[in-house]
Motif scaffolding. Structure first.
Motif, PDB file in Angstrom:
ATOM      1  N   ALA A  65      -5.463 -11.500  44.347  1.00  0.00           N
ATOM      2  CA  ALA A  65      -5.217 -12.056  43.017  1.00  0.00           C
ATOM      3  C   ALA A  65      -4.541 -13.414  43.100  1.00  0.00           C
ATOM      4  CB  ALA A  65      -4.360 -11.095  42.199  1.00  0.00           C
ATOM      5  N   LEU A  66      -3.731 -13.618  44.130  1.00  0.00           N
ATOM      6  CA  LEU A  66      -3.026 -14.888  44.268  1.00  0.00           C
ATOM      7  C   LEU A  66      -3.993 -16.033  44.528  1.00  0.00           C
ATOM      8  CD1 LEU A  66       0.034 -13.787  46.426  1.00  0.00           C
ATOM      9  CD2 LEU A  66      -0.080 -14.119  43.950  1.00  0.00           C
ATOM     10  N   ALA A  67      -5.162 -15.737  45.084  1.00  0.00           N
ATOM     11  CA  ALA A  67      -6.175 -16.766  45.288  1.00  0.00           C
ATOM     12  C   ALA A  67      -7.003 -16.978  44.024  1.00  0.00           C
ATOM     13  CB  ALA A  67      -7.077 -16.389  46.460  1.00  0.00           C
ATOM     14  N   PHE A  68      -7.343 -15.893  43.312  1.00  0.00           N
ATOM     15  CA  PHE A  68      -8.302 -15.997  42.220  1.00  0.00           C
ATOM     16  C   PHE A  68      -7.676 -16.341  40.876  1.00  0.00           C
ATOM     17  CE2 PHE A  68     -11.179 -14.371  45.257  1.00  0.00           C
ATOM     18  CZ  PHE A  68     -12.462 -14.577  44.768  1.00  0.00           C
ATOM     19  N   VAL A  69      -6.492 -15.837  40.569  1.00  0.00           N
ATOM     20  CA  VAL A  69      -5.917 -16.081  39.249  1.00  0.00           C
ATOM     21  C   VAL A  69      -5.635 -17.565  39.010  1.00  0.00           C
ATOM     22  CG1 VAL A  69      -3.918 -15.664  37.759  1.00  0.00           C
ATOM     23  CG2 VAL A  69      -5.019 -13.749  38.925  1.00  0.00           C
ATOM     24  N   PRO A  70      -4.923 -18.271  39.907  1.00  0.00           N
ATOM     25  CA  PRO A  70      -4.672 -19.687  39.642  1.00  0.00           C
ATOM     26  C   PRO A  70      -5.949 -20.523  39.573  1.00  0.00           C
ATOM     27  CG  PRO A  70      -3.210 -18.853  41.359  1.00  0.00           C
ATOM     28  CD  PRO A  70      -4.253 -17.813  41.147  1.00  0.00           C
ATOM     29  N   VAL A  71      -6.920 -20.204  40.423  1.00  0.00           N
ATOM     30  CA  VAL A  71      -8.178 -20.951  40.408  1.00  0.00           C
ATOM     31  C   VAL A  71      -8.916 -20.710  39.091  1.00  0.00           C
ATOM     32  CG1 VAL A  71     -10.453 -21.164  41.484  1.00  0.00           C
ATOM     33  CG2 VAL A  71      -8.408 -21.032  42.910  1.00  0.00           C
ATOM     34  N   ALA A  72      -8.948 -19.463  38.640  1.00  0.00           N
ATOM     35  CA  ALA A  72      -9.612 -19.158  37.374  1.00  0.00           C
ATOM     36  C   ALA A  72      -9.016 -19.967  36.229  1.00  0.00           C
ATOM     37  CB  ALA A  72      -9.517 -17.663  37.075  1.00  0.00           C
ATOM     38  N   ARG A  73      -7.710 -19.982  36.154  1.00  0.00           N
ATOM     39  CA  ARG A  73      -7.071 -20.706  35.060  1.00  0.00           C
ATOM     40  C   ARG A  73      -7.290 -22.217  35.178  1.00  0.00           C
ATOM     41  NH1 ARG A  73      -7.459 -19.681  31.332  1.00  0.00           N
ATOM     42  NH2 ARG A  73      -5.647 -20.719  30.412  1.00  0.00           N
ATOM     43  N   SER A  74      -7.346 -22.737  36.392  1.00  0.00           N
ATOM     44  CA  SER A  74      -7.547 -24.184  36.564  1.00  0.00           C
ATOM     45  C   SER A  74      -8.916 -24.625  36.062  1.00  0.00           C
ATOM     46  CB  SER A  74      -7.370 -24.574  38.032  1.00  0.00           C
ATOM     47  OG  SER A  74      -8.450 -24.097  38.825  1.00  0.00           O
ATOM     48  N   PHE A  75      -9.881 -23.697  36.050  1.00  0.00           N
ATOM     49  CA  PHE A  75     -11.220 -24.008  35.558  1.00  0.00           C
ATOM     50  C   PHE A  75     -11.461 -23.475  34.144  1.00  0.00           C
ATOM     51  CE2 PHE A  75     -12.082 -24.182  40.212  1.00  0.00           C
ATOM     52  CZ  PHE A  75     -12.481 -25.519  40.257  1.00  0.00           C
ATOM     53  N   GLY A  76     -10.404 -23.050  33.476  1.00  0.00           N
ATOM     54  CA  GLY A  76     -10.524 -22.603  32.106  1.00  0.00           C
ATOM     55  C   GLY A  76     -11.119 -21.226  31.932  1.00  0.00           C
ATOM     56  N   VAL A  77     -11.144 -20.428  33.007  1.00  0.00           N
ATOM     57  CA  VAL A  77     -11.657 -19.060  32.939  1.00  0.00           C
ATOM     58  C   VAL A  77     -10.522 -18.129  32.508  1.00  0.00           C
ATOM     59  CG1 VAL A  77     -12.696 -17.159  34.239  1.00  0.00           C
ATOM     60  CG2 VAL A  77     -13.363 -19.523  34.737  1.00  0.00           C
ATOM     61  N   ALA A  78     -10.770 -17.277  31.521  1.00  0.00           N
ATOM     62  CA  ALA A  78      -9.753 -16.324  31.086  1.00  0.00           C
ATOM     63  C   ALA A  78      -9.398 -15.392  32.247  1.00  0.00           C
ATOM     64  CB  ALA A  78     -10.261 -15.506  29.908  1.00  0.00           C
ATOM     65  N   ALA A  79      -8.102 -15.246  32.526  1.00  0.00           N
ATOM     66  CA  ALA A  79      -7.642 -14.436  33.652  1.00  0.00           C
ATOM     67  C   ALA A  79      -6.801 -13.278  33.138  1.00  0.00           C
ATOM     68  CB  ALA A  79      -6.833 -15.277  34.632  1.00  0.00           C
ATOM     69  N   HIS A  80      -7.142 -12.073  33.604  1.00  0.00           N
ATOM     70  CA  HIS A  80      -6.422 -10.857  33.232  1.00  0.00           C
ATOM     71  C   HIS A  80      -5.947 -10.175  34.507  1.00  0.00           C
ATOM     72  CE1 HIS A  80      -8.010 -10.905  29.028  1.00  0.00           C
ATOM     73  NE2 HIS A  80      -8.993 -11.547  29.631  1.00  0.00           N
ATOM     74  N   HIS A 100       3.587 -16.389  36.579  1.00  0.00           N
ATOM     75  CA  HIS A 100       3.975 -17.789  36.373  1.00  0.00           C
ATOM     76  C   HIS A 100       2.766 -18.703  36.202  1.00  0.00           C
ATOM     77  CE1 HIS A 100       8.225 -17.041  37.077  1.00  0.00           C
ATOM     78  NE2 HIS A 100       7.923 -16.362  38.157  1.00  0.00           N
ATOM     79  N   VAL A 101       1.557 -18.162  36.306  1.00  0.00           N
ATOM     80  CA  VAL A 101       0.353 -18.966  36.105  1.00  0.00           C
ATOM     81  C   VAL A 101       0.094 -19.034  34.601  1.00  0.00           C
ATOM     82  CG1 VAL A 101      -2.109 -19.198  36.578  1.00  0.00           C
ATOM     83  CG2 VAL A 101      -0.586 -18.242  38.331  1.00  0.00           C
ATOM     84  N   PRO A 102       0.165 -20.216  34.000  1.00  0.00           N
ATOM     85  CA  PRO A 102       0.034 -20.321  32.536  1.00  0.00           C
ATOM     86  C   PRO A 102      -1.279 -19.728  32.026  1.00  0.00           C
ATOM     87  CG  PRO A 102       0.824 -22.392  33.476  1.00  0.00           C
ATOM     88  CD  PRO A 102       0.418 -21.522  34.634  1.00  0.00           C
ATOM     89  N   GLY A 103      -1.167 -18.983  30.928  1.00  0.00           N
ATOM     90  CA  GLY A 103      -2.343 -18.459  30.273  1.00  0.00           C
ATOM     91  C   GLY A 103      -2.856 -17.141  30.808  1.00  0.00           C
ATOM     92  N   THR A 104      -2.246 -16.614  31.862  1.00  0.00           N
ATOM     93  CA  THR A 104      -2.702 -15.344  32.427  1.00  0.00           C
ATOM     94  C   THR A 104      -2.257 -14.180  31.546  1.00  0.00           C
ATOM     95  OG1 THR A 104      -2.533 -16.256  34.657  1.00  0.00           O
ATOM     96  CG2 THR A 104      -2.668 -13.867  34.470  1.00  0.00           C
TER      97      THR A 104
END
Length: 322
Positions: A65-80, A100-104
């Motif tokens: 998750a530490l690899a995928f969550v920040p990357v998802a948010r950086s590309f505007g993908v909704a992250a849960h 701490h990743v904004p928008g997660t």
């Protein structure tokens, strides 16, 4: 309506078995606290999520998750991020970091520690309830003992005690399946298997009179899914058997619910095994929904570690692929 689903997980036999026929992307194994391995998984996340194909990413951890969550948010993908049912007292290290990743969007499986940041939408254990069954014999003809597939953390202490206790409840022609993972069992009277294909293991558990498991989510769920009340033994981090005490949390919660019999390996008795054999577990016919915090429809999504991805996922989002 469920959109297209793709998976990202570790490349191992269990994932291959569970996700046969699915679209799967693999990353190298990430051990507990394996931050260098997390960094090496980031290019895979970027490659998958940068093309604009996905609207949503759902993760149940752990290090991946530490690899995928920040990357998802950086590309505007909704992250849960749905915290593991192992975490009865608060979020894991992974959960604390991704918070701490904004928008997660963050989800807890225990109302006791949910709050403004962490929403409670139910627990996967809510699907089950304990029941009694008539036991005609206190001897088991088929036994499954599974220590999971965790790499780098053996559990010889459990095996040493199990080989002393389990024979007391075995029928003369009993069959015992030992799935020991990386545990060194040299010199012990067992016929070990490092890994067992998921379909074979689930079939063996469904046919077993007795299931003994380490207190890992995957192993416990396999028993509950099959209607079995397992005897569970928890790994202790202070003995080098795991990275933290989350297995004790799982064991305590399942024991509290009457869905398992939890004992320390050295305290396990034949009577405990018989108690587990006298119980069964029933699955509720209509488990409640696990509704995500957004209202996107017909999303194309990518999940990992067995997260069931949908616009409104059922209350079983945590079936692990590895």
């Amino acid at each position: 309506m469920l959109g297209e689903v793709e998976w990202a997980t570790f490349d191992d036999p269990q994932a291959e078995s569970l996700l046969a026929g699915e679209v799967v992307h693999t990353v190298p194994y990430i051990p507990p606290r394996g931050y260098a391995q997390v960094a090496r998984a980031v290019p895979t996340a970027v490659k998958l999520l940068s093309g604009g194909r996905f609207a949503r990413m759902i993760s149940t951890g752990s290090g991946i998750a530490l690899a995928f969550v920040p990357v998802a948010r950086s590309f505007g993908v909704a992250a849960h991020y749905v915290e593991s049912a192992a975490r009865a007292e608060g979020p894991s290290m992974t959960g604390r970091l991704v918070s701490h990743v904004p928008g997660t969007r963050l989800y807890a499986q225990y109302p006791s520690w949910a709050g403004r940041s962490w929403q409670y939408r139910g627990s996967l254990f809510d699907d089950f309830r304990p029941a009694q069954r008539a036991v005609t014999s206190t001897q088991a003809k088929r036994v499954v003992i599974t220590l999971g597939t965790m790499r780098g953390y053996g559990f010889r202490r459990a095996v040493e005690h199990l080989v002393r206790v389990v024979p007391h409840v075995l029928a003369g022609d009993a069959q015992v399946l030992w799935q020991v993972g990386c545990t060194d069992v040299s010199g012990l009277p067992v016929d070990p298997r490092t890994e067992v294909p998921s379909a074979e293991l689930h079939r063996a558990i469904a046919e077993a009179d007795l299931v003994v498991a380490h207190a890992g989510i995957g192993s416990c769920l396999a028993a509950l899914d099959a209607g079995r009340c397992p005897v569970i033994v928890a790994r202790q981090p202070e003995l080098g058997e795991h990275v933290d005490a989350h297995q004790r949390m799982i064991a305590a919660e399942l024991d509290r619910r009457g869905l398992a019999v939890w004992r320390r390996p050295e305290e396990l008795t034949a009577a405990d095994l018989v108690t587990a054999m006298s119980r069964t577990v029933e699955r509720l016919d209509t488990p409640g929904p696990f509704a995500l915090a957004d209202t996107l429809r017909d999303a194309r999504t990518t999940g990992h570690h067995g997260a069931h991805v949908a616009d409104h996922t059922p209350r079983r989002p945590l079936r692990r692929a590895s």
